[in-house]
Design a protein around this motif. Structure first.
Motif, PDB file in Angstrom:
ATOM      1  N   CYS A   1      -6.566  -0.187   9.492  1.00  0.00           N
ATOM      2  CA  CYS A   1      -6.385  -1.400   8.678  1.00  0.00           C
ATOM      3  C   CYS A   1      -5.828  -2.563   9.480  1.00  0.00           C
ATOM      4  CB  CYS A   1      -5.446  -1.099   7.523  1.00  0.00           C
ATOM      5  SG  CYS A   1      -5.149  -2.559   6.518  1.00  0.00           S
TER       6      CYS A   1
ATOM      7  N   CYS B   1       0.851  -1.193   0.000  1.00  0.00           N
ATOM      8  CA  CYS B   1       0.000   0.000   0.000  1.00  0.00           C
ATOM      9  C   CYS B   1       0.884   1.239   0.000  1.00  0.00           C
ATOM     10  CB  CYS B   1      -0.899   0.023   1.241  1.00  0.00           C
ATOM     11  SG  CYS B   1      -2.147  -1.268   1.183  1.00  0.00           S
TER      12      CYS B   1
ATOM     13  N   CYS C   1      -3.580   2.851   6.165  1.00  0.00           N
ATOM     14  CA  CYS C   1      -4.780   3.481   6.754  1.00  0.00           C
ATOM     15  C   CYS C   1      -4.831   3.159   8.253  1.00  0.00           C
ATOM     16  CB  CYS C   1      -6.035   2.963   6.069  1.00  0.00           C
ATOM     17  SG  CYS C   1      -5.999   3.177   4.284  1.00  0.00           S
TER      18      CYS C   1
END
Ligand code: SF4
Length: 372
Positions: free
Chosen positions: A18, A11, A15
């Motif tokens: 997550c 990624c 986030c």
């Protein structure tokens, strides 16, 4: 028919809520990982038929279209992939462009699933997402210009500071974008999620439970009015646009997972690949076993699983048919546990088929605990 799942654990940023198996994108690591993934696929037993390929993550759309094409080609070389196979790419809006979408399409992808999560800018910021609302809308347009007509959007409800009205506005915006499929998830905040600390520091809270229930029930009614059909607890689709890959998980199907942390289920045996990316790559190149957990399920466990997951479907599950498949007297075993839920209108019974009512979907975990 098998489903093939390919995990891409990278990624661009992480986030704050997550809990998936992912890490930060590094070009060199990614290149080695793609090589390992291709090698793992090419080392699999040949010939089995597959009708879905699903790139999940992480953010699989961080791969180059050429890399996605190589991996699809490897699947086609090793498995008998049907010509009309559903090939899904999970995509984050910030990784999309006209050129990349055209590239993914040319590589063979025919379904894109966008992690939009919200159509409210302030909510995206609170979640630490990289894209804006405008970028999400534009990404969907890019996918359509590239020829994708099977587009799914993910939205999350019960976000910090999200009101029922905020959620309704996101759902209306989703309907306006007109995807063929949508997944609606309720945010779960894990004990060690950075978002938990941020919420404590900033004094953010989630709406009361009853509001969360209202959000869920309202959105499904609204989406139905807009022509979608709920086919699973968290998923709606236009007719024929249900996710064929994900249906395998709920319809007692079989799938092979490739990549770090990927799960597989085949012939009553379940296994999971090693989770850490570096460890996975090393094992592939050294031809060492990848599975860190492997278990043959008993007929009893297979019946339990089939009922447990089948109950997630709006059409429910045929208890007697599952029993017949695994030589189990399922009604004698589970009937008494299900009875109170049927009496209270949480589960509806129609012959041998049981299904959750919409209110029942709010307490699905309690009902499912009957089976495990
Ligand atoms: S993009 Fe998805 S997988 Fe990546 S950190 Fe965010 S929630 Fe996790």
């Amino acid at each position: 028919m098998l489903g093939l799942y390919l995990h891409v654990p990278f990624c661009s940023s992480i986030c704050n809520y997550c809990n998936f198996n992912r890490g930060l994108f590094e070009p060199a690591l990614k290149a080695r990982y793609v090589e390992a993934l291709e090698l793992e696929i090419r080392s699999a037993g040949r010939g089995a038929a597959a009708d879905t390929i699903f790139f999940g993550g992480g953010t699989p759309s961080l791969l180059e279209p050429e890399e996605i094409g190589r991996l699809i080609a490897a699947c086609r070389d090793v498995f008998t992939v049907t010509p009309d196979a559903e090939i899904t790419l999970e995509t984050n809006p910030e990784t999309s462009s006209d050129a990349r979408m055209a590239g993914f399409r040319a590589a063979g992808v025919n379904r894109v699933s966008f992690g939009v999560q919200s159509f409210k800018s302030e909510e995206l910021v609170r979640l630490g997402r990289l894209h804006s609302v405008a970028r999400a809308r534009e990404a969907v347009r890019e996918s359509r210009r590239a020829g994708f007509d099977n587009v799914s959007l993910d939205l999350m409800m019960w976000l910090p500071r999200q009101s029922v009205l905020d959620w309704q506005e996101s759902v209306e915006a989703l309907i306006d974008v007109d995807p063929s499929h949508a997944s609606l998830y309720i945010l779960e905040i894990y004990p060690n999620a950075p978002l938990k600390d941020t919420m404590a520091r900033a004094g953010w809270s989630q709406a009361p439970d009853d509001d969360a229930a209202d959000m869920y029930v309202w959105s499904l009614g609204r989406l139905e009015a807009a022509g979608y059909r709920q086919y699973e607890i968290s998923n709606v689709a236009r007719a024929g646009a249900e996710s064929r890959h994900n249906l395998k998980y709920w319809q007692d199907g079989e799938w092979l997972g490739f990549g770090c942390g990927a799960h597989s289920t085949r012939g009553g045996v379940r296994w999971k690949n090693v989770s850490a990316t570096e460890d996975y790559i090393r094992r592939v190149f050294e031809a060492r076993p990848l599975a860190v957990e492997r278990r043959a399920l008993s007929a009893r466990e297979r019946a339990e699983e089939a009922l447990f997951t089948g109950l997630r479907l709006a059409e429910g599950v045929d208890v007697a048919a599952v029993g017949a498949r695994y030589g189990q007297d399922t009604w004698s075993r589970f009937g008494p546990g299900l009875a109170p839920f049927i009496t209270h209108g949480i589960v509806r019974r129609d012959g041998d088929r049981i299904r959750l009512t919409r209110d029942g979907m709010l307490v699905a975990n309690e009902v499912m605990s009957v089976f495990v």
